[in-house]
Design an enzyme around this catalytic site. Structure first.
Site, mmCIF file in Angstrom:
data_model
loop_
_atom_site.group_PDB
_atom_site.id
_atom_site.type_symbol
_atom_site.label_atom_id
_atom_site.label_comp_id
_atom_site.label_asym_id
_atom_site.label_seq_id
_atom_site.Cartn_x
_atom_site.Cartn_y
_atom_site.Cartn_z
ATOM 1 N N ASN A 46 29.779 40.085 43.274
ATOM 2 C CA ASN A 46 29.884 41.533 43.417
ATOM 3 C C ASN A 46 28.508 42.179 43.300
ATOM 4 O O ASN A 46 27.666 41.737 42.507
ATOM 5 C CB ASN A 46 30.874 42.134 42.411
ATOM 6 N N GLU A 48 27.025 45.865 42.734
ATOM 7 C CA GLU A 48 27.343 47.251 42.395
ATOM 8 C C GLU A 48 26.216 48.191 42.818
ATOM 9 O O GLU A 48 25.138 47.760 43.242
ATOM 10 C CB GLU A 48 27.628 47.356 40.891
ATOM 11 N N CYS A 57 32.742 43.835 46.563
ATOM 12 C CA CYS A 57 33.289 42.741 45.761
ATOM 13 C C CYS A 57 32.738 41.385 46.207
ATOM 14 O O CYS A 57 32.334 41.200 47.362
ATOM 15 C CB CYS A 57 34.803 42.694 45.905
ATOM 16 N N GLU A 59 34.352 38.623 46.812
ATOM 17 C CA GLU A 59 35.124 37.964 47.871
ATOM 18 C C GLU A 59 34.645 38.415 49.252
ATOM 19 O O GLU A 59 34.503 37.618 50.173
ATOM 20 C CB GLU A 59 36.621 38.294 47.735
ATOM 21 N N CYS A 88 41.045 42.414 44.689
ATOM 22 C CA CYS A 88 41.501 43.785 44.938
ATOM 23 C C CYS A 88 42.144 43.890 46.326
ATOM 24 O O CYS A 88 42.064 42.976 47.147
ATOM 25 C CB CYS A 88 40.329 44.763 44.818
ATOM 26 N N CYS A 91 39.843 43.390 49.395
ATOM 27 C CA CYS A 91 39.487 41.987 49.635
ATOM 28 C C CYS A 91 40.673 41.220 50.228
ATOM 29 O O CYS A 91 40.495 40.367 51.098
ATOM 30 C CB CYS A 91 39.011 41.334 48.350
HETATM 31 N N1 THU Z 1 35.401 43.163 41.842
HETATM 32 C C1 THU Z 1 35.232 42.071 42.658
HETATM 33 O O1 THU Z 1 34.103 41.599 42.859
HETATM 34 N N2 THU Z 1 36.327 41.538 43.231
HETATM 35 C C2 THU Z 1 37.595 42.032 43.102
HETATM 36 O O2 THU Z 1 38.486 41.619 43.812
HETATM 37 C C3 THU Z 1 37.866 43.048 42.071
HETATM 38 C C4 THU Z 1 36.682 43.780 41.575
HETATM 39 C C5 THU Z 1 34.213 43.761 41.228
HETATM 40 C C6 THU Z 1 33.863 45.124 41.767
HETATM 41 C C7 THU Z 1 33.089 45.715 40.608
HETATM 42 O O3 THU Z 1 31.740 45.326 40.711
HETATM 43 C C8 THU Z 1 33.693 45.052 39.375
HETATM 44 O O4 THU Z 1 34.409 43.934 39.844
HETATM 45 C C9 THU Z 1 34.617 45.951 38.597
HETATM 46 O O5 THU Z 1 35.577 46.523 39.402
#
Ligand code: THU
Length: 134
Positions: A46, A48, A57, A59, A88, A91
């Site tokens: 991920n 940010e 994310c 994935e 999520c 994804c």
């Molecule tokens: N996140 C992912 O990388 N994958 C997911 O499927 C769920 C959320 C990350 C996004 C963000 O950087 C952190 O998790 C918190 O939401």
């Protein structure tokens, strides 16, 4: 069908790449490892952003890296987080674009498998290319 060894390899890659996550705001590090039908593995974390919604994310990073390298079919994706969080909705939708049979393996920070299912199971009734008028 994947062997236990193949699954374990994918989980280990997801666990290792997790340390590259750029997650200064949530501190929630996610690592993904995507096995393409070519046999190649694409990892992702991920990423940010101070403008929070711009975050992507792990994935989707893995899928986009693979697509950009010419891949289109995927056997499995392993996702590793501290607590075994699930992918999520965005994804799931991106994974569904490239096949409902892709296996999703969810692991915690110690590499324990907490959940295994297909993309189709995670996104029943997915909107796909066939739903568009032609
Ligand atoms: N996140 C992912 O990388 N994958 C997911 O499927 C769920 C959320 C990350 C996004 C963000 O950087 C952190 O998790 C918190 O939401």
């Amino acid at each position: 069908m994947m062997t236990d060894e193949e699954k374990e390899k994918l989980i280990q890659i997801a666990l290792q790449v997790r340390s590259h996550a750029y997650a200064p705001y949530s501190q929630y590090q996610v690592g993904a490892a995507l096995l393409a039908s070519s046999g190649k593995i694409y990892d992702g974390v991920n990423v940010e952003n101070a403008a929070f919604p711009v975050t992507i994310c792990a994935e989707r990073v893995a899928v986009f890296k693979a697509i950009s390298e010419g891949e289109r079919e995927f056997t499995a994706i392993a996702v590793a987080t501290a607590n075994g969080g699930m992918p999520c909705g965005s994804c799931r939708q991106v994974l569904a674009e490239f096949g409902l049979e892709t296996l999703v393996i969810i692991a915690d920070g110690e590499g324990n498998i907490l959940h295994e299912s297909t993309v189709g199971d995670l996104l029943p009734g997915a909107f796909r290319s066939g739903d568009l008028p032609r």
